[in-house]
Design a protein around this motif. Structure first.
Motif, PDB file in Angstrom:
ATOM      1  N   LEU A   1       0.829  -1.209   0.000  1.00 29.06           N
ATOM      2  CA  LEU A   1       0.000   0.000   0.000  1.00 29.06           C
ATOM      3  C   LEU A   1       0.863   1.258   0.000  1.00 29.06           C
ATOM      4  N   ASN A   2       1.930   1.251   0.800  1.00 35.61           N
ATOM      5  CA  ASN A   2       2.828   2.406   0.821  1.00 35.61           C
ATOM      6  C   ASN A   2       3.496   2.608  -0.528  1.00 35.61           C
ATOM      7  N   LEU A   3       3.880   1.499  -1.168  1.00 36.06           N
ATOM      8  CA  LEU A   3       4.493   1.597  -2.496  1.00 36.06           C
ATOM      9  C   LEU A   3       3.508   2.165  -3.506  1.00 36.06           C
ATOM     10  N   ALA A   4       2.241   1.748  -3.391  1.00 33.54           N
ATOM     11  CA  ALA A   4       1.224   2.259  -4.316  1.00 33.54           C
ATOM     12  C   ALA A   4       1.035   3.764  -4.142  1.00 33.54           C
TER      13      ALA A   4
ATOM     14  N   ASN B   1      25.681 -17.139 -12.232  1.00 35.68           N
ATOM     15  CA  ASN B   1      25.468 -17.867 -13.483  1.00 35.68           C
ATOM     16  C   ASN B   1      24.219 -18.732 -13.447  1.00 35.68           C
ATOM     17  N   ASP B   2      23.734 -19.011 -12.240  1.00 35.30           N
ATOM     18  CA  ASP B   2      22.617 -19.951 -12.105  1.00 35.30           C
ATOM     19  C   ASP B   2      21.319 -19.258 -11.691  1.00 35.30           C
ATOM     20  N   LEU B   3      21.134 -18.007 -12.133  1.00 35.78           N
ATOM     21  CA  LEU B   3      19.875 -17.333 -11.822  1.00 35.78           C
ATOM     22  C   LEU B   3      18.700 -18.091 -12.427  1.00 35.78           C
ATOM     23  N   PRO B   4      17.630 -18.313 -11.669  1.00 39.38           N
ATOM     24  CA  PRO B   4      16.453 -18.976 -12.234  1.00 39.38           C
ATOM     25  C   PRO B   4      15.906 -18.175 -13.413  1.00 39.38           C
ATOM     26  N   PRO B   5      15.682 -18.812 -14.546  1.00 38.31           N
ATOM     27  CA  PRO B   5      15.203 -18.075 -15.726  1.00 38.31           C
ATOM     28  C   PRO B   5      13.841 -17.430 -15.482  1.00 38.31           C
ATOM     29  N   GLY B   6      13.755 -16.151 -15.829  1.00 34.82           N
ATOM     30  CA  GLY B   6      12.486 -15.443 -15.735  1.00 34.82           C
ATOM     31  C   GLY B   6      12.164 -14.856 -14.386  1.00 34.82           C
ATOM     32  N   GLU B   7      12.951 -15.184 -13.351  1.00 36.86           N
ATOM     33  CA  GLU B   7      12.616 -14.693 -12.014  1.00 36.86           C
ATOM     34  C   GLU B   7      13.113 -13.269 -11.777  1.00 36.86           C
ATOM     35  N   PHE B   8      14.231 -12.911 -12.408  1.00 36.73           N
ATOM     36  CA  PHE B   8      14.839 -11.616 -12.170  1.00 36.73           C
ATOM     37  C   PHE B   8      15.148 -10.893 -13.475  1.00 36.73           C
ATOM     38  N   LEU B   9      15.205  -9.567 -13.389  1.00 34.54           N
ATOM     39  CA  LEU B   9      15.706  -8.734 -14.471  1.00 34.54           C
ATOM     40  C   LEU B   9      17.120  -8.312 -14.113  1.00 34.54           C
ATOM     41  N   VAL B  10      18.027  -8.351 -15.093  1.00 34.39           N
ATOM     42  CA  VAL B  10      19.439  -8.069 -14.834  1.00 34.39           C
ATOM     43  C   VAL B  10      19.945  -7.043 -15.835  1.00 34.39           C
ATOM     44  N   GLU B  11      20.673  -6.041 -15.350  1.00 34.37           N
ATOM     45  CA  GLU B  11      21.334  -5.060 -16.207  1.00 34.37           C
ATOM     46  C   GLU B  11      22.790  -4.938 -15.764  1.00 34.37           C
ATOM     47  N   PRO B  12      23.749  -5.358 -16.597  1.00 38.52           N
ATOM     48  CA  PRO B  12      25.171  -5.275 -16.225  1.00 38.52           C
ATOM     49  C   PRO B  12      25.622  -3.826 -16.046  1.00 38.52           C
TER      50      PRO B  12
ATOM     51  N   THR C   1       7.395  -7.615 -10.833  1.00 37.45           N
ATOM     52  CA  THR C   1       6.854  -6.316 -10.476  1.00 37.45           C
ATOM     53  C   THR C   1       7.319  -5.277 -11.482  1.00 37.45           C
ATOM     54  N   SER C   2       6.432  -4.398 -11.845  1.00 36.45           N
ATOM     55  CA  SER C   2       6.787  -3.339 -12.785  1.00 36.45           C
ATOM     56  C   SER C   2       7.585  -2.263 -12.061  1.00 36.45           C
ATOM     57  N   PRO C   3       8.780  -1.912 -12.556  1.00 35.36           N
ATOM     58  CA  PRO C   3       9.588  -0.898 -11.870  1.00 35.36           C
ATOM     59  C   PRO C   3       8.848   0.435 -11.775  1.00 35.36           C
ATOM     60  N   SER C   4       8.828   1.013 -10.588  1.00 32.88           N
ATOM     61  CA  SER C   4       8.204   2.311 -10.390  1.00 32.88           C
ATOM     62  C   SER C   4       9.033   3.383 -11.077  1.00 32.88           C
ATOM     63  N   PRO C   5       8.462   4.578 -11.274  1.00 31.18           N
ATOM     64  CA  PRO C   5       9.261   5.668 -11.859  1.00 31.18           C
ATOM     65  C   PRO C   5      10.546   5.923 -11.079  1.00 31.18           C
TER      66      PRO C   5
END
Length: 305
Positions: A75-78, A150-161, A276-280
């Protein structure tokens, strides 16, 4: 079930007393006691155990407390995100970061992001070993900056180097281990392993990737201070990012061991949940992290990373 009742329960559990909880949420103790009692009657379960030293949650109370925390957080995040969509950048962000990110990226991030968004409260937690992403999974933190497993579960996280580093073996100034010229020469050293268990960690990975058995565990730590303290003052060898080993805070006390094998290459990046969709605000902080990474790259001598 009223939101005010959940706030009362959370306050009581975290404060450990009804008086402290009432003071925290700005009400009287009798009123707070009545609110929690009505919640217990509604659920048909006791939620708090009263003792001479305060209150503690029952098993049912722990379940509701944990769920209430998540609901309150959402709720606070919203509310924060709605304000952000209207252009008012305010709220809280909790970042967990590995030591090399704390030393190299976070200072520049705080400088530029803090200037752009002074109403945002940033909390930074240092995480020595982020292959275990439990705090991100449970939403205790909003974003993680660390080594990309190297063993991140596919689809669970978004990654940006962001940046690259090399994990190199180090020892205290004057140590006889500085005479070593290969990993094999260091196989009988007392190694400091980083992580939760000796069965994992970058030192073991480095040895196994070179076809060697991992050295025996001399100590296991989960903090940068402990790693630096043991290596700088004892007869230990420890693996750490080259930038930390050569940092002005560490360089007077430790040296990189000049072995012929290359160290363990590691990519440092931003990791966040994909569900979760990244907030602004989160998108803005990722932009500033990339700027900080570019700033670090511009300061590093060619080939040092």
């Amino acid at each position: 079930m009223k939101l005010a009742a959940l706030h009362a329960l959370v306050a009581a559990v975290e404060e450990g007393s009804l008086r402290g909880a009432a003071r925290r949420i700005g009400t009287s103790q009798p009123a707070l006691t009545k609110t929690i009692r009505e919640l217990e009657l509604e659920l048909g379960s006791s939620l708090l155990t009263r003792t001479s030293r305060g209150v503690q949650p029952t098993a049912q109370g722990k379940v509701l407390y944990e769920r209430a925390l998540k609901a309150t957080r959402e709720l606070n995040l919203a509310v924060d995100e709605i304000h952000q969509m209207r252009g008012h950048m305010a709220g809280d962000l909790h970042i967990s970061a590995v030591p090399v990110a704390v030393m190299l990226l976070v200072p520049e991030l705080l400088r530029t992001f803090g200037q752009a968004y002074p109403d945002v409260r940033l909390r930074v937690s240092e995480e020595l070993y982020v292959a275990q992403l439990q705090r991100l999974r449970t939403q205790e933190v909003d974003i993680t900056v660390g080594g990309i497993p190297n063993d991140l579960p596919p689809g669970e996280f978004l990654v940006e180097p962001l940046i690259h580093t090399t994990m190199v073996p180090t020892a205290r100034k004057g140590s006889h281990w500085l005479q070593a010229r290969s990993l094999q020469d260091l196989q009988h050293a007392r190694w400091v392993f980083t992580g939760a268990r000796g069965e994992s960690g970058y030192a073991r990975t480095l040895y196994e990737s070179n076809g060697l058995a991992a050295p025996p565990v001399g100590a296991i730590v989960n903090s940068t201070l402990a790693l630096l303290s043991l290596v700088a003052t004892g007869d230990y060898v420890g693996l750490m990012p080259s930038q930390i080993a050569r940092h002005p805070l560490a360089a007077p006390f430790i040296s990189v061991i000049p072995i012929r094998e290359q160290g363990h290459a590691l990519e440092i990046g931003v990791i966040l949940r994909s569900d979760t969709s990244p907030s602004p605000l989160l998108r803005h902080i990722m932009t500033h992290l990339h700027r900080a990474a570019h700033h670090v790259d511009s300061l590093e001598p060619a080939g040092d990373l």
